[in-house]
Design a protein around this motif. Structure first.
Motif, PDB file in Angstrom:
ATOM      1  N   LEU A 168      -9.770  -0.833  -0.697  1.00  0.00           N
ATOM      2  CA  LEU A 168     -10.137  -0.595   0.935  1.00  0.00           C
ATOM      3  C   LEU A 168      -9.347  -1.662   1.602  1.00  0.00           C
ATOM      4  O   LEU A 168      -9.353  -2.886   1.120  1.00  0.00           O
ATOM      5  N   PHE A 169      -8.802  -1.583   2.808  1.00  0.00           N
ATOM      6  CA  PHE A 169      -8.136  -2.375   3.651  1.00  0.00           C
ATOM      7  C   PHE A 169      -8.897  -2.261   4.645  1.00  0.00           C
ATOM      8  O   PHE A 169      -9.161  -1.302   5.398  1.00  0.00           O
ATOM      9  N   VAL A 170      -9.323  -3.569   5.365  1.00  0.00           N
ATOM     10  CA  VAL A 170     -10.033  -3.682   6.634  1.00  0.00           C
ATOM     11  C   VAL A 170      -8.874  -4.505   7.591  1.00  0.00           C
ATOM     12  O   VAL A 170      -8.880  -5.576   7.227  1.00  0.00           O
ATOM     13  N   LEU A 171      -8.478  -3.627   8.541  1.00  0.00           N
ATOM     14  CA  LEU A 171      -7.453  -4.244   9.371  1.00  0.00           C
ATOM     15  C   LEU A 171      -7.706  -4.264  10.766  1.00  0.00           C
ATOM     16  O   LEU A 171      -8.682  -3.541  11.318  1.00  0.00           O
ATOM     17  N   MET A 205       0.867  -1.091  -0.207  1.00  0.00           N
ATOM     18  CA  MET A 205       0.065   0.165  -0.006  1.00  0.00           C
ATOM     19  C   MET A 205       0.801   1.311   0.168  1.00  0.00           C
ATOM     20  O   MET A 205       1.277   1.569   1.183  1.00  0.00           O
ATOM     21  N   PRO A 206       1.132   1.854  -1.111  1.00  0.00           N
ATOM     22  CA  PRO A 206       2.046   2.998  -1.398  1.00  0.00           C
ATOM     23  C   PRO A 206       1.612   4.301  -0.416  1.00  0.00           C
ATOM     24  O   PRO A 206       2.404   4.754   0.101  1.00  0.00           O
ATOM     25  N   GLY A 207       0.223   4.322  -0.170  1.00  0.00           N
ATOM     26  CA  GLY A 207      -0.042   5.696   0.905  1.00  0.00           C
ATOM     27  C   GLY A 207      -1.549   5.435   1.014  1.00  0.00           C
ATOM     28  O   GLY A 207      -2.226   4.973   0.324  1.00  0.00           O
ATOM     29  N   ALA A 208      -1.975   5.646   2.280  1.00  0.00           N
ATOM     30  CA  ALA A 208      -3.269   5.855   2.723  1.00  0.00           C
ATOM     31  C   ALA A 208      -3.865   7.160   2.476  1.00  0.00           C
ATOM     32  O   ALA A 208      -3.460   8.245   3.017  1.00  0.00           O
ATOM     33  N   TRP A 209      -5.004   7.273   1.811  1.00  0.00           N
ATOM     34  CA  TRP A 209      -5.768   8.378   1.501  1.00  0.00           C
ATOM     35  C   TRP A 209      -6.893   8.745   2.560  1.00  0.00           C
ATOM     36  O   TRP A 209      -7.198   9.992   2.891  1.00  0.00           O
ATOM     37  N   GLY A 210      -7.189   7.653   3.189  1.00  0.00           N
ATOM     38  CA  GLY A 210      -8.084   7.797   4.385  1.00  0.00           C
ATOM     39  C   GLY A 210      -8.093   6.633   5.519  1.00  0.00           C
ATOM     40  O   GLY A 210      -7.672   5.656   5.107  1.00  0.00           O
ATOM     41  N   VAL A 211      -8.148   6.978   6.634  1.00  0.00           N
ATOM     42  CA  VAL A 211      -7.959   5.966   7.773  1.00  0.00           C
ATOM     43  C   VAL A 211      -9.176   6.328   8.625  1.00  0.00           C
ATOM     44  O   VAL A 211      -9.408   7.560   9.116  1.00  0.00           O
ATOM     45  N   TYR A 212      -9.865   5.166   9.258  1.00  0.00           N
ATOM     46  CA  TYR A 212     -11.049   5.453  10.325  1.00  0.00           C
ATOM     47  C   TYR A 212     -10.837   4.413  11.269  1.00  0.00           C
ATOM     48  O   TYR A 212     -11.046   3.199  10.978  1.00  0.00           O
ATOM     49  N   PRO A 213     -10.006   4.736  12.320  1.00  0.00           N
ATOM     50  CA  PRO A 213      -9.717   3.729  13.358  1.00  0.00           C
ATOM     51  C   PRO A 213     -10.732   3.817  14.684  1.00  0.00           C
ATOM     52  O   PRO A 213     -10.401   3.566  15.489  1.00  0.00           O
ATOM     53  N   PHE A 214     -12.158   4.213  14.428  1.00  0.00           N
ATOM     54  CA  PHE A 214     -12.897   4.494  15.499  1.00  0.00           C
ATOM     55  C   PHE A 214     -13.988   3.349  15.548  1.00  0.00           C
ATOM     56  O   PHE A 214     -14.905   3.830  16.146  1.00  0.00           O
ATOM     57  N   VAL A 236      -8.703   1.425   5.910  1.00  0.00           N
ATOM     58  CA  VAL A 236      -7.718   2.091   5.441  1.00  0.00           C
ATOM     59  C   VAL A 236      -8.227   2.159   3.877  1.00  0.00           C
ATOM     60  O   VAL A 236      -8.314   1.124   3.330  1.00  0.00           O
ATOM     61  N   SER A 237      -8.157   3.375   3.135  1.00  0.00           N
ATOM     62  CA  SER A 237      -8.402   3.318   1.800  1.00  0.00           C
ATOM     63  C   SER A 237      -7.135   3.754   1.143  1.00  0.00           C
ATOM     64  O   SER A 237      -6.464   4.652   1.542  1.00  0.00           O
ATOM     65  N   SER A 238      -6.835   3.259   0.006  1.00  0.00           N
ATOM     66  CA  SER A 238      -5.618   3.612  -0.946  1.00  0.00           C
ATOM     67  C   SER A 238      -6.114   3.892  -2.297  1.00  0.00           C
ATOM     68  O   SER A 238      -6.803   3.026  -2.671  1.00  0.00           O
TER      69      SER A 238
END
Length: 95
Positions: A25-28, A1-10, A18-20
């Motif tokens: 979309l990555f679900v971690l 994943m070269p870079g994350a454009w958006g992160v929602y950790p809540f 995490v969206s790239s």
């Protein structure tokens, strides 16, 4: 994943979204926190493609990518992190 454009950790269950722009979309689900003195746990690279077609009205397709054989669970979540539907649960192999 070269870079994350958006992160929602809540999300209440600890899942991090995490969206790239290039990878989708990555679900971690973080397992723990490692310090410089701790050995890093074995990790696996899992990716979910962007939806096709985009935008979509009634149906869409996503592709799951894994780097090694493993058990996975794919769930559709609402904006509050609640499971709407379990899409898949089982063993997958790298393509």
């Amino acid at each position: 994943m070269p870079g994350a454009w958006g992160v929602y950790p809540f999300l209440p269950d600890g899942v991090v979204l995490v969206s790239s722009i290039g990878e989708g979309l990555f679900v971690l689900r973080p397992v723990g926190v490692a310090t410089a003195r701790d050995p890093l746990p074995e990790t696996s690279r899992v990716g979910l493609s962007a939806p096709t077609p985009h935008p979509w009205r009634t149906t869409t397709q996503l592709w799951l990518r894994v780097d090694r054989p493993q058990q996975v669970r794919v769930r559709l979540l609402d904006l509050l992190g609640r499971t709407v539907q379990e899409v898949f649960r089982g063993a997958v192999e790298p393509a």
